[in-house]
Design an enzyme around this catalytic site. Structure first.
Site, PDB file in Angstrom:
ATOM      1  N   ARG A  87      23.963  36.920  26.428  1.00  0.00           N
ATOM      2  CA  ARG A  87      22.664  37.429  26.859  1.00  0.00           C
ATOM      3  C   ARG A  87      22.219  37.032  28.254  1.00  0.00           C
ATOM      4  O   ARG A  87      21.156  37.459  28.700  1.00  0.00           O
ATOM      5  CB  ARG A  87      21.593  36.996  25.838  1.00  0.00           C
ATOM      6  CG  ARG A  87      21.664  37.761  24.557  1.00  0.00           C
ATOM      7  CD  ARG A  87      20.619  37.277  23.582  1.00  0.00           C
ATOM      8  NE  ARG A  87      21.095  36.207  22.714  1.00  0.00           N
ATOM      9  CZ  ARG A  87      20.318  35.485  21.932  1.00  0.00           C
ATOM     10  NH1 ARG A  87      19.024  35.672  21.944  1.00  0.00           N
ATOM     11  NH2 ARG A  87      20.829  34.553  21.142  1.00  0.00           N
ATOM     12  N   GLU A 261      36.736  38.046  19.948  1.00  0.00           N
ATOM     13  CA  GLU A 261      36.334  39.135  19.041  1.00  0.00           C
ATOM     14  C   GLU A 261      37.558  39.931  18.606  1.00  0.00           C
ATOM     15  O   GLU A 261      37.665  40.376  17.470  1.00  0.00           O
ATOM     16  CB  GLU A 261      35.346  40.085  19.727  1.00  0.00           C
ATOM     17  CG  GLU A 261      34.051  39.433  20.144  1.00  0.00           C
ATOM     18  CD  GLU A 261      33.095  40.461  20.735  1.00  0.00           C
ATOM     19  OE1 GLU A 261      33.078  40.593  21.976  1.00  0.00           O
ATOM     20  OE2 GLU A 261      32.397  41.142  19.964  1.00  0.00           O
TER      21      GLU A 261
END
Ligand code: ARG
Length: 377
Positions: A87, A261
Site C-alpha cells: 500500500r 504469490e
C-alpha cells in the site's frame, strides 16, 4: 416497510428488496464527503456539496461522485485494504473513470484496454477501471471471473485436474456458455460479463492484452522443461468498490505481483499447481522424510525462479523482503499523517520466511475502514 414488502408477491418483493439495497445510505455519503474535504482542503465548497448530495439522495436514492471524489475514494479504498502489503504507493493509483459504459461489450473492451494500459510492456501501473455503480434504478454490471486473467482448470474423469484447480468452476461455466478449451495447463479463460440488463457476454482476451512470463531458473537449465509460466498482471475483478455509500460492483483493479504469490502459493499450494514434489525430484532431494526439509528447499528454488524470470523479462515484480520493509515505511507515514493503518497479520506476513521479514514481529490495528474493496454475496 417490512409488512409492505411481505404483502407483495415473492418476485416483486425481491425486486423491491434489491432497490432498497441499492439505495445510498446518507450517513455513509456524508462521512465520505467530509473525509474528502478534510484530506483535500483545496477543493472547497463542502457545505454546498453536502447539501446537493442530501438532496440527490432524497430525490433519486443516490448521488453521483465527481471525478475528484471517485479518484480519491478509489485510492483510499486501496489504502484501507487490510490484506495488502503493497500500500505504500496508494496515491499513485491510476483511476479510469468509465461510468458511462453501459453495455456488456463496452465493459469487455474496457477490461482489455485496462490490461493493455496497466501492463505497459512490463512496467506495470496500478490501475482501477470504474464502471457504473448500483443505483436504485438499475444494478451495475458485474464480472463473474475473480481476476481478469485466469488459467482454466479441467477436471478429468478420474478426478485429477489439468490446469489451475482453483478455476474449475469458472472453466465449467465458460464451457456451459460455449467456450472450448485446449486442455492445456495455462489456457487463459474468457471473461464472463453480466451487464446491468440482458444476457451475459463471454469474450476471449486478445493475446496482446495478456503478458506472460515463462519460468526459468538462474542455475538449473532443466527448470525451463517444467513448462511453468505465469501472467504479469494480477487484476482482481470480483470485488465491489464501496465509496460513500455507493457500490461499484464492477471495478477491476491491479497492482504488480510479489514473487511469493506465485512461487509460494499459486504454483506450490497442494490445491493449486502443486509443484513442490516435481521441483524436489529434479533437484535430486531426499523426499523420503520431512526432516530433509525438501519442501522448504524446493520452495526457495521455485521462488528464485519466479523472481529471476520476471526480472529477465523486464516485468515489474517485488520480493517479500523489500515489500515488507516498504510496508513498515507506509505504516510510519500513515502514523505521521495522523491516521491508523489497519492490517490483517495473517495476510500481511509473506507465506515464505515470514519471521525473516520485519512485518512478522508486530501486531496491527484490525479495524475495517471505508472506502473499501469488498466481497459482496
Ligand atoms: N494473490 C493473487 C494471485 O496470485 C493476487 C492478489 C493481488 N496481488 C497483488 N500483488 N496486487 O493472483
Amino acid at each position: 416497510m417490512r409488512t409492505w414488502i411481505t404483502n407483495l408477491r415473492p418476485f416483486d418483493a425481491l425486486a423491491v428488496q434489491a432497490v432498497l439495497e441499492r439505495t445510498t445510505d446518507l450517513r455513509e455519503a456524508e462521512r465520505f464527503i467530509r473525509l474528502f474535504h478534510a484530506e483535500n482542503p483545496k477543493a472547497g465548497g463542502m457545505t454546498a456539496r453536502l447539501r446537493d448530495v442530501t438532496r440527490d439522495v432524497a430525490r433519486r436514492g443516490t448521488y453521483t461522485h465527481t471525478y475528484e471524489e471517485l479518484e480519491f475514494g478509489a485510492r483510499v479504498a486501496w489504502r484501507n485494504s487490510n490484506r495488502c502489503i503493497g500500500r505504500l504507493y496508494w496515491r499513485s493509483l491510476k483511476v479510469r473513470d468509465r461510468r458511462q459504459v453501459t453495455t456488456a461489450e463496452g465493459v469487455a473492451l474496457e477490461c482489455v484496454a485496462h490490461l493493455r494500459e496497466a501492463t505497459g510492456n512490463g512496467k506495470i501501473r496500478p490501475t482501477v477501471t470504474v464502471l457504473p455503480p448500483d443505483t436504485p434504478a438499475r444494478p451495475g454490471p458485474r464480472i463473474l471471473n475473480d481476476q481478469l486473467i485466469r488459467y482454466a482448470g479441467y477436471r478429468n474423469r478420474d478426478g485429477s485436474i489439468v490446469g489451475d484447480p482453483r478455476n474449475v468452476e469458472l472453466t465449467e461455466m465458460a464451457k456451459a456458455l460455449g467456450w472450448s478449451g485446449r486442455f492445456g495447463r495455462f489456457d487463459v479463460l474468457p471473461l464472463i460479463i453480466q451487464p446491468s440488463m440482458g444476457d451475459p457476454l463471454m469474450c476471449n482476451l486478445p493475446g496482446d492484452a495478456v503478458l506472460e512470463v515463462p519460468l526459468v531458473h538462474p542455475e538449473y537449465p532443466w527448470f525451463e522443461e517444467l513448462g511453468l509460466r505465469w501472467h504479469a498482471v494480477p487484476a482482481i475483478s470480483d470485488m465491489c468498490l464501496e465509496i460513500g455509500g455507493i457500490c461499484y460492483p464492477c471495478a477491476p483493479f491491479n497492482g504488480w505481483y510479489m514473487g511469493t504469490e506465485i512461487g509460494a502459493r499459486n504454483l506450490a499450494d497442494t490445491g493449486r499447481y502443486d509443484q513442490l514434489e516435481v521441483v524436489a525430484d529434479r533437484l535430486g532431494l531426499d523426499t523420503s522424510t520431512e526432516r530433509t526439509l525438501w519442501r522448504d528447499h524446493a520452495l526457495v528454488e521455485l521462488n528464485v525462479a519466479v523472481l529471476y524470470s520476471f526480472e529477465q523479462a523486464g516485468v515489474t515484480m517485488t520480493d517479500h523482503h523489500t515489500e515488507s520493509r516498504r510496508f513498515l515505511t507506509h505504516l510510519a507515514r500513515e502514523e505521521q499523517a495522523g491516521r491508523v493503518c489497519p492490517a490483517d497479520w495473517s495476510w500481511i506476513v509473506p507465506p515464505l520466511s515470514g519471521s525473516a521479514t520485519p512485518v512478522f514481529h508486530r501486531y496491527y490495528d484490525t479495524r475495517v475502514l471505508t472506502p473499501a474493496f469488498v466481497h459482496h454475496r
